[in-house]
Scaffold this motif. Sequence first.
Motif, short mmCIF file in Angstrom:
data_model
loop_
_atom_site.label_atom_id
_atom_site.label_comp_id
_atom_site.label_asym_id
_atom_site.label_seq_id
_atom_site.Cartn_x
_atom_site.Cartn_y
_atom_site.Cartn_z
N SER A 1 0.82 -1.07 -0.04
CA SER A 1 0.06 -0.02 0.11
C SER A 1 0.79 1.16 -0.05
N ASP A 2 0.50 2.16 -0.97
CA ASP A 2 1.25 3.35 -0.74
C ASP A 2 0.32 4.58 -0.22
N GLY A 3 -0.98 4.11 -0.07
CA GLY A 3 -1.79 5.26 0.73
C GLY A 3 -3.13 4.88 0.44
N SER A 4 -4.33 6.03 0.38
CA SER A 4 -5.53 5.64 0.34
C SER A 4 -6.17 6.67 -0.58
N TYR A 5 -7.27 6.11 -1.25
CA TYR A 5 -8.08 7.19 -1.83
C TYR A 5 -9.36 7.74 -1.02
N TRP A 6 -9.57 9.12 -1.09
CA TRP A 6 -10.82 9.64 -0.18
C TRP A 6 -11.84 10.33 -0.96
N CYS A 7 -12.76 10.35 -0.63
CA CYS A 7 -13.93 11.08 -1.06
C CYS A 7 -14.18 12.36 -0.14
N ASP A 8 -13.74 13.26 -0.70
CA ASP A 8 -13.90 14.49 0.29
C ASP A 8 -15.21 14.92 0.60
#
Length: 79
Positions: free
Chosen positions: A27-34
């Motif tokens: 994992s390099d990070g996350s996707y977010w819905c603002d």
Amino acid sequence: MGIIGTVSDVLESSTQRAPDEGGDDGSDGSYWCDDCGLRVRDVEVDAEGLDRSDDDVPLCPDCGDAMRFERASGSGCAC
């Protein structure tokens, strides 16, 4: 062993991770819905079955907007 030694041992062992615990899953990070506040780790996007935009960006399953990628800042979770 005195009380100081016992407390020191407990504190030291609580900060150590076992080699197979957690680990590096790529994992390099996350996707977010603002707008919705939804978070999906990058390694879980395909497993979640999220649709993607023409630019291959995951779309929020709740509102359909493109999600923003945020890199993990440490070795722990991408929270």
